[in-house]
Write an enzyme that holds these catalytic residues in place. Structure first.
Site, PDB file in Angstrom:
ATOM      1  N   PHE A 124      57.586   3.931 -15.458  1.00 15.06           N
ATOM      2  CA  PHE A 124      56.881   5.276 -16.081  1.00 15.06           C
ATOM      3  C   PHE A 124      55.612   5.183 -16.155  1.00 15.06           C
ATOM      4  O   PHE A 124      54.771   4.327 -15.772  1.00 15.06           O
ATOM      5  CB  PHE A 124      57.460   5.101 -17.644  1.00 15.06           C
ATOM      6  N   CYS A 125      55.176   6.351 -16.553  1.00 12.32           N
ATOM      7  CA  CYS A 125      53.457   6.479 -16.217  1.00 12.32           C
ATOM      8  C   CYS A 125      53.050   7.814 -17.625  1.00 12.32           C
ATOM      9  O   CYS A 125      54.181   8.113 -18.317  1.00 12.32           O
ATOM     10  CB  CYS A 125      53.004   6.843 -14.908  1.00 12.32           C
ATOM     11  N   THR A 126      52.037   8.284 -17.506  1.00 10.14           N
ATOM     12  CA  THR A 126      51.496   9.361 -18.271  1.00 10.14           C
ATOM     13  C   THR A 126      52.333  10.510 -18.431  1.00 10.14           C
ATOM     14  O   THR A 126      53.050  11.095 -19.212  1.00 10.14           O
ATOM     15  CB  THR A 126      50.066   9.450 -18.508  1.00 10.14           C
ATOM     16  N   ILE A 171      55.470   9.704 -20.190  1.00  7.08           N
ATOM     17  CA  ILE A 171      55.343   9.188 -21.613  1.00  7.08           C
ATOM     18  C   ILE A 171      55.264  10.464 -22.552  1.00  7.08           C
ATOM     19  O   ILE A 171      55.987  10.601 -23.496  1.00  7.08           O
ATOM     20  CB  ILE A 171      54.215   8.483 -21.918  1.00  7.08           C
TER      21      ILE A 171
END
Length: 309
Positions: A176-178, A205
């Site tokens: 996952f990332c921003t 996110i």
């Protein structure tokens, strides 16, 4: 009522004419008083911009006239004030820099997981959860049980994978990332390296915080964002962190009490590593920021978060 719409957007798509897209896009954004940064490369488009509701709608309609960008991924949040100082459209080799040749999310990528299904996935004890962001982002918030690759830039992630993850041992990997772009490229890299079951959080996110109720969340802390808000909480409102303009590291109120904190210049993370020339330059910049503030003007050189997304 917030007046400014902040739109984080990206799409991996072949844009062989990306250089020709720059000037018309820049002119359109300036004409509509949109500010922020957009990156164009042969592999696609990425960036965050902000403007009035009608301006952002006009930009999405502008993209819609190009079939390649009509379904561009975008997430919105809202603020009272414009979080950016200027508008920039930049030409790049990659829209998110991994530095590995031959990675193409348009051809191969991991399995998208909707925010509503993310909790079930990461609760699976067989799933290794990897935060593809950098140390300064991980430090202020992440998902329960997520591994920290201890990277200072996205370029370091391939080395972390090579040393710590094995397709033969780690059968299920969730990343996952921003906003979704780094984990999309990460899963493309993982698939190319022989990992079979690779998943990534669709929309990142920010989409998770938008869609998953706080009472059901697996998220702990705040989420670093690449504008002057610095971080957002679960309600996607400005969080509790500020930014050190010397090193771009998020700082707390406790950090500001340190003898190593100099507003706009240094913080406990960078105070002892700055050269005399850097210190002098940052001091002069802060002086200009304060003068502009006294005149109630935006300092055009005022720094905003510019770290790798």
């Amino acid at each position: 009522m917030p007046q400014i719409v902040i739109a984080a957007l990206y799409k991996f798509v072949s844009l062989p004419d990306f250089e020709a897209l720059r000037e018309p896009l820049q002119a359109f954004c300036i004409e509509n008083e949109i500010k922020g940064t957009l990156l164009l490369a042969q592999e696609g488009i990425n960036g965050t911009v902000a403007g009035r509701r009608e301006a952002i709608d006009a930009l999405l309609a502008y993209f819609g006239k190009d079939a390649r960008l009509a379904d561009i991924d975008h997430k919105e949040s809202y603020e009272e004030e414009q979080p950016f100082y200027r508008m920039k459209v930049k030409l790049k080799k990659e829209i998110v820099t991994m530095g590995v040749e031959g990675i193409d999310p348009n051809n191969i990528v991991g399995t998208y997981v909707e925010p509503k299904d993310w909790n079930s996935l990461i609760d699976d004890p067989e799933v290794i959860v990897v935060d593809t962001r950098n140390n300064y982002e991980y430090d202020i918030g992440t998902f329960e049980g997520a591994l920290n690759p201890n990277t200072e830039s996205f370029r370091e992630l391939p080395e972390y994978v090579a040393k710590n993850l094995d397709p033969a041992k780690h059968k299920k990997v969730a990343m996952f990332c921003t906003g979704g772009i780094r984990c999309e490229k990460s899963t493309a890299f993982m698939k190319q390296r022989g990992f079979e079951e690779v998943y990534h959080l669709k929309g990142g996110i920010l989409k998770y915080l938008e869609e998953v109720p706080e009472e059901q969340t697996r998220w702990k802390g705040e989420c670093f964002v690449f504008d002057n808000r610095v971080a957002v909480n679960h309600a996607l409102e400005k969080g509790t962190y500020d930014l050190c303009h010397g090193c771009r590291y998020p700082i707390t109120e406790e950090d500001k009490k340190s003898e190593k904190y100099i507003e706009g210049v240094a913080c406990p993370h960078c105070h002892d590593t700055q050269t005399p020339d850097q210190r002098a330059r940052f001091m002069e910049r802060q002086k200009q920021v304060q003068l502009a503030k006294a005149r109630k003007q935006a300092h055009i050189g005022a720094p905003a978060p510019s770290r790798q997304k």
